[in-house]
Design an enzyme around this catalytic site. Structure first.
Site, PDB file in Angstrom:
ATOM      1  N   ASP A  98     -79.933   2.758 -21.955  1.00 33.19           N
ATOM      2  CA  ASP A  98     -80.171   3.196 -23.151  1.00 33.19           C
ATOM      3  C   ASP A  98     -80.304   1.856 -24.150  1.00 33.19           C
ATOM      4  O   ASP A  98     -79.683   0.969 -23.848  1.00 33.19           O
ATOM      5  CB  ASP A  98     -79.381   4.459 -23.492  1.00 33.19           C
ATOM      6  CG  ASP A  98     -79.950   5.551 -24.472  1.00 33.19           C
ATOM      7  OD1 ASP A  98     -81.285   5.052 -25.106  1.00 33.19           O
ATOM      8  OD2 ASP A  98     -79.638   6.609 -24.803  1.00 33.19           O
ATOM      9  N   HIS A 120     -76.107   7.597 -31.117  1.00 27.84           N
ATOM     10  CA  HIS A 120     -76.662   6.491 -31.807  1.00 27.84           C
ATOM     11  C   HIS A 120     -75.807   5.897 -32.735  1.00 27.84           C
ATOM     12  O   HIS A 120     -76.002   4.770 -33.287  1.00 27.84           O
ATOM     13  CB  HIS A 120     -77.842   7.297 -32.622  1.00 27.84           C
ATOM     14  CG  HIS A 120     -79.129   7.617 -31.583  1.00 27.84           C
ATOM     15  ND1 HIS A 120     -79.110   8.956 -31.172  1.00 27.84           N
ATOM     16  CD2 HIS A 120     -80.147   7.073 -31.235  1.00 27.84           C
ATOM     17  CE1 HIS A 120     -80.196   8.917 -30.300  1.00 27.84           C
ATOM     18  NE2 HIS A 120     -80.768   7.828 -30.334  1.00 27.84           N
TER      19      HIS A 120
END
Length: 321
Positions: free
Chosen positions: A250, A180
């Site tokens: 993603d 992330h």
């Protein structure tokens, strides 16, 4: 109606005027919901109804795995982290398998009853004990246990009528860094990944309806992270594993995707690599740029996979009780 190839997020509990306009864009095929979009089940029903009024075929998704990754909590069944199934498996295999299927079915029923099409789950990463972002989201360290629990979890989702998305191909559990915020580097060989991390994906490829690749650079294997790699998505996932389902990227706003600086180039690279639908979250201005640039993007094979995915989700499953 043909599904678009971009999945967006929303800012709050209801649609604003800009979001209403974006939902009408021909390339918007999905919306992913977060905790910031949930105040109550009643509010959530209204939000989903408003989305459907504008874009009836839009895929509405959420990450409702369980444990720390459960976006909707109040008035929802508390879902255990995947690790709890693995821990129970060591003590009572049959009970763990039954519980995993039962909770997957319950999770799917709750979401489908509200009009939400899918939760991006199950996590099929192995628990090596190093990953900051996977951790207790993994069923277990042993690939056979991950595969067995993954299989019954998928069975529970399918029984309710929800498609299953395996993540994060080819495996996110080994690296310590959080994708992330940065691009993790995995230096292992292809043979090692094939025999270890990829085993659950290999074993479950015919049960999975979709796959989500990892934002990780396997630098001794390919120069590109899987979302942007024809090697990983075409040669390995499509050809060697013979996977015929949908590939969701993603989130292209994650730190691991900053491997490519420009959002528009990220989108083009993901499509060229083989992603059927890309996710762009938390950067609405960049999402708008991408939509403007990919408005004419067409891929008949990809469009057909999305159509079959939507059709299968509509036709399969029993009435939840």
């Amino acid at each position: 109606m043909t599904l678009g190839h971009v999945m967006l997020d929303l800012t709050s509990f209801e649609l604003n005027q800009l979001e209403k306009e974006l939902l009408r864009h021909p390339q918007v095929g999905g919306v992913i919901l977060f905790t910031r979009n949930f105040e109550s089940k009643k509010q959530l029903r209204y939000l989903i109804k408003d989305i459907r009024k504008i874009n009836p075929e839009c895929l509405i998704a959420v990450d409702q795995e369980g444990g720390r990754v459960q976006r909707f909590r109040d008035d929802f069944i508390p879902l255990p982290a995947f690790k709890s199934y693995g821990d129970l498996y060591e003590k009572n295999t049959s009970e763990a398998m039954t519980l995993a299927e039962k909770m997957a079915y319950a999770m799917a029923c709750e979401l489908l009853e509200l009009g939400i099409d899918l939760s991006f789950t199950p996590v099929l990463d192995l628990a090596y004990g190093e990953s900051e972002v996977i951790g207790d989201r993994s069923f277990h360290a042993h690939l056979d246990i991950v595969t067995r629990l993954g299989r019954v979890f998928i069975k529970g989702m399918h029984r309710a009528g929800m498609p299953a998305t395996g993540k994060h191909f080819p495996g996110h559990g080994y690296v310590k860094a959080d994708s992330h915020v940065t691009l993790p580097i995995d230096k292992r060989s292809l043979d090692t990944l094939w025999e270890q991390d990829m085993q659950p994906f290999r074993a479950l490829n015919t049960q999975l309806d979709a796959v989500m690749p990892a934002h990780i650079l396997y630098e001794d294997i390919d120069n590109h992270p899987p979302c942007f790699s024809r090697f990983w998505l075409q040669e390995m996932l499509r050809s060697k594993l013979n996977f015929s389902g949908v590939i969701f990227s993603d989130d292209l706003s994650m730190g691991g995707a900053h491997y490519i600086a420009d959002y528009v180039q990220r989108a083009h690279s993901a499509f060229e690599a083989g992603c059927d639908m890309i996710l762009i979250c938390n950067h609405q201005d960049q999402a708008i740029r991408v939509l403007d640039e990919v408005e004419l993007y067409q891929n008949p094979l990809s469009a057909n996979r999305l159509h079959q995915f939507r059709k299968k989700e509509k036709l399969r499953g029993e009435i939840c009780d």
